[in-house]
Structure formats: structure tokens, C-alpha cells
Motif scaffolding. Structure first.
Motif, PDB file in Angstrom:
ATOM      1  N   GLY A 207       0.923  -1.355  -0.179  1.00 24.26           N
ATOM      2  CA  GLY A 207      -0.573  -0.299   0.276  1.00 24.26           C
ATOM      3  C   GLY A 207       0.688   1.696   0.046  1.00 24.26           C
ATOM      4  O   GLY A 207       0.777   2.937   0.362  1.00 24.26           O
ATOM      5  N   LEU A 208       1.955   1.593  -0.325  1.00 23.47           N
ATOM      6  CA  LEU A 208       2.620   2.445  -0.573  1.00 23.47           C
ATOM      7  C   LEU A 208       3.425   2.882  -1.944  1.00 23.47           C
ATOM      8  O   LEU A 208       3.017   2.423  -2.987  1.00 23.47           O
ATOM      9  N   TYR A 209       2.300   4.794  -1.483  1.00 21.42           N
ATOM     10  CA  TYR A 209       2.749   5.192  -3.016  1.00 21.42           C
ATOM     11  C   TYR A 209       3.436   6.210  -2.316  1.00 21.42           C
ATOM     12  O   TYR A 209       4.240   6.908  -1.855  1.00 21.42           O
ATOM     13  N   VAL A 210       4.463   6.817  -3.508  1.00 24.08           N
ATOM     14  CA  VAL A 210       5.700   8.042  -3.316  1.00 24.08           C
ATOM     15  C   VAL A 210       4.756   9.172  -4.343  1.00 24.08           C
ATOM     16  O   VAL A 210       5.526   8.903  -5.718  1.00 24.08           O
ATOM     17  N   LEU A 211       4.708   9.923  -3.636  1.00 21.07           N
ATOM     18  CA  LEU A 211       4.140  11.309  -4.784  1.00 21.07           C
ATOM     19  C   LEU A 211       5.409  12.331  -5.226  1.00 21.07           C
ATOM     20  O   LEU A 211       5.796  12.945  -4.013  1.00 21.07           O
ATOM     21  N   ALA A 212       5.994  12.074  -6.606  1.00 20.83           N
ATOM     22  CA  ALA A 212       7.151  12.951  -6.524  1.00 20.83           C
ATOM     23  C   ALA A 212       6.826  14.505  -7.125  1.00 20.83           C
ATOM     24  O   ALA A 212       6.581  13.795  -8.452  1.00 20.83           O
ATOM     25  N   ILE A 213       7.365  15.537  -6.920  1.00 24.19           N
ATOM     26  CA  ILE A 213       7.151  16.696  -7.107  1.00 24.19           C
ATOM     27  C   ILE A 213       8.950  16.974  -7.267  1.00 24.19           C
ATOM     28  O   ILE A 213       9.219  17.624  -6.540  1.00 24.19           O
ATOM     29  N   ALA A 214       8.456  17.021  -9.319  1.00 23.96           N
ATOM     30  CA  ALA A 214      10.288  17.282  -9.482  1.00 23.96           C
ATOM     31  C   ALA A 214      10.595  19.127  -9.068  1.00 23.96           C
ATOM     32  O   ALA A 214       9.232  19.298 -10.734  1.00 23.96           O
ATOM     33  N   HIS A 215      10.960  19.841  -9.587  1.00 22.03           N
ATOM     34  CA  HIS A 215      11.237  21.318  -9.793  1.00 22.03           C
ATOM     35  C   HIS A 215      12.611  21.660  -9.897  1.00 22.03           C
ATOM     36  O   HIS A 215      13.715  21.540 -10.150  1.00 22.03           O
ATOM     37  N   LEU A 216      12.039  21.743 -11.686  1.00 25.86           N
ATOM     38  CA  LEU A 216      12.898  21.761 -12.951  1.00 25.86           C
ATOM     39  C   LEU A 216      13.909  23.258 -12.443  1.00 25.86           C
ATOM     40  O   LEU A 216      14.745  23.098 -12.633  1.00 25.86           O
ATOM     41  N   ASN A 217      13.323  24.498 -12.254  1.00 25.38           N
ATOM     42  CA  ASN A 217      13.379  25.026 -12.214  1.00 25.38           C
ATOM     43  C   ASN A 217      14.356  25.347 -10.910  1.00 25.38           C
ATOM     44  O   ASN A 217      14.466  26.953 -10.777  1.00 25.38           O
ATOM     45  N   GLY A 218      14.140  24.807 -10.191  1.00 29.51           N
ATOM     46  CA  GLY A 218      14.266  25.259  -9.209  1.00 29.51           C
ATOM     47  C   GLY A 218      13.186  25.798  -7.640  1.00 29.51           C
ATOM     48  O   GLY A 218      11.901  25.739  -8.929  1.00 29.51           O
ATOM     49  N   THR A 219      13.427  26.790  -6.897  1.00 27.89           N
ATOM     50  CA  THR A 219      12.025  27.501  -6.304  1.00 27.89           C
ATOM     51  C   THR A 219      12.698  28.996  -5.247  1.00 27.89           C
ATOM     52  O   THR A 219      13.895  28.840  -4.757  1.00 27.89           O
ATOM     53  N   SER A 220      11.904  29.319  -6.255  1.00 25.92           N
ATOM     54  CA  SER A 220      12.302  31.082  -5.674  1.00 25.92           C
ATOM     55  C   SER A 220      12.529  31.894  -4.425  1.00 25.92           C
ATOM     56  O   SER A 220      12.375  32.729  -3.994  1.00 25.92           O
ATOM     57  N   ALA A 221      10.281  31.168  -4.489  1.00 26.39           N
ATOM     58  CA  ALA A 221       9.170  31.313  -3.171  1.00 26.39           C
ATOM     59  C   ALA A 221       9.545  30.254  -2.310  1.00 26.39           C
ATOM     60  O   ALA A 221       8.301  29.078  -3.992  1.00 26.39           O
ATOM     61  N   ALA A 222       8.343  30.353  -1.391  1.00 24.52           N
ATOM     62  CA  ALA A 222       7.555  29.062  -1.237  1.00 24.52           C
ATOM     63  C   ALA A 222       6.815  28.547  -2.240  1.00 24.52           C
ATOM     64  O   ALA A 222       6.427  30.092  -2.117  1.00 24.52           O
ATOM     65  N   GLU A 223       6.519  27.630  -1.679  1.00 27.91           N
ATOM     66  CA  GLU A 223       5.389  26.891  -2.489  1.00 27.91           C
ATOM     67  C   GLU A 223       4.842  26.725  -1.579  1.00 27.91           C
ATOM     68  O   GLU A 223       4.469  25.047  -1.031  1.00 27.91           O
ATOM     69  N   THR A 224       2.695  26.461  -2.170  1.00 23.03           N
ATOM     70  CA  THR A 224       2.079  25.581  -0.860  1.00 23.03           C
ATOM     71  C   THR A 224       1.936  24.867  -1.823  1.00 23.03           C
ATOM     72  O   THR A 224       0.885  25.149  -2.443  1.00 23.03           O
ATOM     73  N   TRP A 225       2.106  23.799  -2.354  1.00 22.23           N
ATOM     74  CA  TRP A 225       0.333  22.155  -2.445  1.00 22.23           C
ATOM     75  C   TRP A 225       0.121  21.608  -1.332  1.00 22.23           C
ATOM     76  O   TRP A 225       0.117  22.045  -0.446  1.00 22.23           O
ATOM     77  N   LYS A 226      -1.327  20.551  -2.290  1.00 23.85           N
ATOM     78  CA  LYS A 226      -2.328  20.172  -1.708  1.00 23.85           C
ATOM     79  C   LYS A 226      -2.457  18.924  -1.952  1.00 23.85           C
ATOM     80  O   LYS A 226      -2.495  19.021  -3.110  1.00 23.85           O
ATOM     81  N   VAL A 227      -2.330  17.777  -1.356  1.00 23.50           N
ATOM     82  CA  VAL A 227      -2.525  16.718  -2.248  1.00 23.50           C
ATOM     83  C   VAL A 227      -4.426  16.123  -1.280  1.00 23.50           C
ATOM     84  O   VAL A 227      -4.649  15.427  -0.396  1.00 23.50           O
ATOM     85  N   GLU A 228      -5.210  15.729  -1.964  1.00 26.86           N
ATOM     86  CA  GLU A 228      -6.176  15.052  -1.120  1.00 26.86           C
ATOM     87  C   GLU A 228      -6.465  13.702  -1.482  1.00 26.86           C
ATOM     88  O   GLU A 228      -6.469  13.889  -2.745  1.00 26.86           O
ATOM     89  N   ILE A 229      -6.885  12.721  -1.373  1.00 25.65           N
ATOM     90  CA  ILE A 229      -7.150  11.683  -1.707  1.00 25.65           C
ATOM     91  C   ILE A 229      -8.785  11.140  -1.320  1.00 25.65           C
ATOM     92  O   ILE A 229      -9.714  10.696   0.121  1.00 25.65           O
ATOM     93  N   THR A 230      -9.596  11.028  -2.702  1.00 21.75           N
ATOM     94  CA  THR A 230     -10.844  11.431  -2.272  1.00 21.75           C
ATOM     95  C   THR A 230     -11.184   9.634  -2.606  1.00 21.75           C
ATOM     96  O   THR A 230     -10.983   8.768  -3.375  1.00 21.75           O
ATOM     97  N   ASN A 231     -12.780   9.558  -1.896  1.00 19.04           N
ATOM     98  CA  ASN A 231     -13.521   8.573  -2.471  1.00 19.04           C
ATOM     99  C   ASN A 231     -12.288   7.294  -1.211  1.00 19.04           C
ATOM    100  O   ASN A 231     -12.604   5.606  -2.057  1.00 19.04           O
ATOM    101  N   LEU A 232     -11.965   6.953  -0.581  1.00 20.54           N
ATOM    102  CA  LEU A 232     -10.845   6.079   0.198  1.00 20.54           C
ATOM    103  C   LEU A 232     -12.065   5.363   0.832  1.00 20.54           C
ATOM    104  O   LEU A 232     -12.729   5.498   1.418  1.00 20.54           O
TER     105      LEU A 232
END
Length: 293
Positions: free
Chosen positions: A133-158
Motif C-alpha cells: 500500500g505504499l505510494y510515492v508522490l514526487a514533485i520535481a522542481h525543474l527550475n528550482g524554487t525562488s519563493a515558498a510554494e504551497t501544495w495540496k494532496v487530497e485522497i478522494t473515495n477512500l
């Protein structure tokens, strides 16, 4: 004569005797978040985690969220694969971007929704031979990050009865929904049970006959009082080489599903394959019986 045909059992054993190590109905939590880890169960609204990526990442760095899903209250290791149904969705969004990236339990990759980003969901990426049951969600930053970023992960229909445990690398969890200790109603959701389905688990209990047997099988809860002040003498005979002794608890019913009741030990016949009865059926006195095998 009454012949036992089928019954429900709960079994467990130790090398030198049986100890029931069960718990009262577990008080699990509907949602708990720390900076690097989070855990939650399915709820009326889709569980979601917001995370923050610092604004100083160099090009081609990757933020990874490890998401393990399994049955709540599971105690086996390694755990069973939950085999999430195809309707489950992992939805990934980023503050300031209108579109979202959505994945099924089979995973996938997206390099178009978020500029200069590649988002990949893989099942068992860290251990391909044993994904479970192990999942890996990878977000690759191709140009890096110059400012903080906010991301959200939802799991629906669990599906009901599932727990998710998440951890993060190169990021920090900021918001988890829902949070709080479980309780009645739907806010927060009811406490899931760690007790096997169909049973009401008891506190730790050591039966007085544990010195005589290695395994106890018992279908009725709660357990009756100690009968061993009058244990049959046959129970104390030595165990033959190559055999283990098992105490089987019986709660017989008549054809109309009425309890057989006490005082009927002579009417019960137990058929045994690969072993033999040790002494007669023992009448506990509350409508249940024991047979040492």
C-alpha cells in the motif's frame, strides 16, 4: 446426540501457554499532523494535506511525499496490500494554479499542469518488488524554487476502515484535514475499531488453564470464569511427543438457534482429525463447554 458442525473461533497462542492480549475498542485518531508526518482515516469530506516547499530549492530537486494506505488497526508485518478500488483519486494542486493533477491508484505522471514541474505518483517506487500500500508522490522542481510554494494532496473515495500514514522529504506539512481525536457522529468521525470484525475485545486476561495447554480457541466473549478448580484429571496427563494441546471452547445452539444451555455435556460429540480428545467435554456451567484436544 448433538454434533458440533461449525462455529466461529478467535485463536492465538504462546510457546508456553496462552495469554489473551486483546484491547478494548481502540481509540484511533481521525487526523494527526506533525511537521514531517501525518496520519488520518477516511472521513465524510476527502482527507487532504497541505505542504510547503521552501523558496531556496536548486534546479532539479524533488519533493517526495510517501503515502502508505492500509486497513485501520492492522497489526501484521508486512501488511496486506489494500488493493484500493479504481474510484480512489489522488488529487494534487498548487496555490496559484487553477488546474489540478489527478491520479488513480495505478499512478501516473504529469508534466503539463504545473509550469516547470513534473508530478509523478508511483505505487511501491521505493521497493518495486513489494509495493503493497505504499505510494510515492514526487514533485520535481525543474527550475528550482525562488519563493515558498504551497501544495495540496487530497485522497478522494477512500474506502471505509482505511488509514493513511504520510511522510515528506524536502518539504513541511502545514495543514491536515480532518484533525482531532475520533468520537461520535461524523465530526469527528466515529472511532474505528482495532478489534477483529464480529468480536468485542477484552482487556489482557490470563486464563487459569494456560499452564495445561499451548493454544486456546474460544468463540464466545466475554470468557467464562475459571473452571480449573475442578479440571478433569485427564487434562494433566503429559503431552505426547509431536503434539500440542489446544483448548477448544464451544457454545452449541439447537436447530432453532436457541442455546443448548448448561448440563448437556453428554449430548455433545466432537469429531477430531489429526488428534484426539483429552478427557470428556467439560461443562463450564453457563451454556458453554470446553474440549481439550
Amino acid at each position: 446426540m448433538i454434533v458440533l458442525r461449525s462455529y466461529r473461533v478467535w485463536a492465538g497462542g504462546m510457546a508456553l501457554g496462552m495469554m489473551f492480549i486483546s484491547v478494548d475498542r481502540a481509540v484511533a485518531q481521525s487526523g494527526t499532523m506533525m511537521s514531517q508526518t501525518a496520519t488520518f482515516i477516511n472521513a465524510a469530506t476527502a482527507p487532504s494535506i497541505e505542504l510547503e516547499v521552501a523558496g531556496s530549492k536548486s534546479a532539479n530537486t524533488t519533493t517526495k511525499i510517501f503515502i502508505e494506505v492500509g486497513t485501520d488497526g492492522a497489526s501484521a508485518s508486512p501488511p496486506a496490500d489494500p488493493n484500493l478500488p479504481p474510484g480512489v483519486r489522488f488529487r494534487v494542486s498548487k496555490t496559484g494554479v487553477a488546474m489540478v493533477s489527478e491520479f488513480t491508484p495505478t499512478g501516473g505522471a504529469d508534466n503539463t499542469t504545473f509550469a516547470n514541474k513534473i508530478v509523478v505518483l508511483t505505487k511501491g517506487a521505493e521497493n518495486p518488488g513489494d509495493p503493497r500500500g505504499l505510494y510515492v508522490l514526487a514533485i520535481a522542481h525543474l527550475n528550482g524554487t525562488s519563493a515558498a510554494e504551497t501544495w495540496k494532496v487530497e485522497i478522494t473515495n477512500l474506502p471505509a476502515g482505511h488509514r493513511t500514514v504520510a511522510s515528506i522529504d524536502q518539504g513541511v506539512f502545514k495543514v491536515l484535514t480532518p484533525t482531532g481525536v475520533c468520537g461520535g457522529g461524523t465530526t469527528p468521525p466515529p472511532c474505528p475499531g482495532a478489534c477483529p470484525p464480529g468480536y468485542i475485545c477484552q482487556r489482557i486476561f490470563r486464563p487459569p488453564w494456560d499452564e495445561l495447554v499451548e493454544v486456546v480457541i474460544w468463540p464466545k466473549w466475554p470468557l467464562p470464569g475459571p473452571p480449573c478448580l475442578s479440571c478433569p484429571p485427564d487434562w494433566r496427563q503429559p503431552v505426547p511427543d509431536g503434539f500440542d494441546r489446544v483448548m477448544v471452547g464451544l457454545a452449541p445452539l439447537l436447530r432453532e438457534n436457541a442455546p443448548l444451555g448448561p448440563g448437556r455435556a453428554g449430548d455433545i460429540k466432537v469429531s477430531i482429525d489429526g488428534g484426539q480428545a483429552v478427557g470428556p467435554v467439560f461443562d463450564v456451567g453457563d451454556g458453554s463447554y470446553m474440549q481439550l484436544v
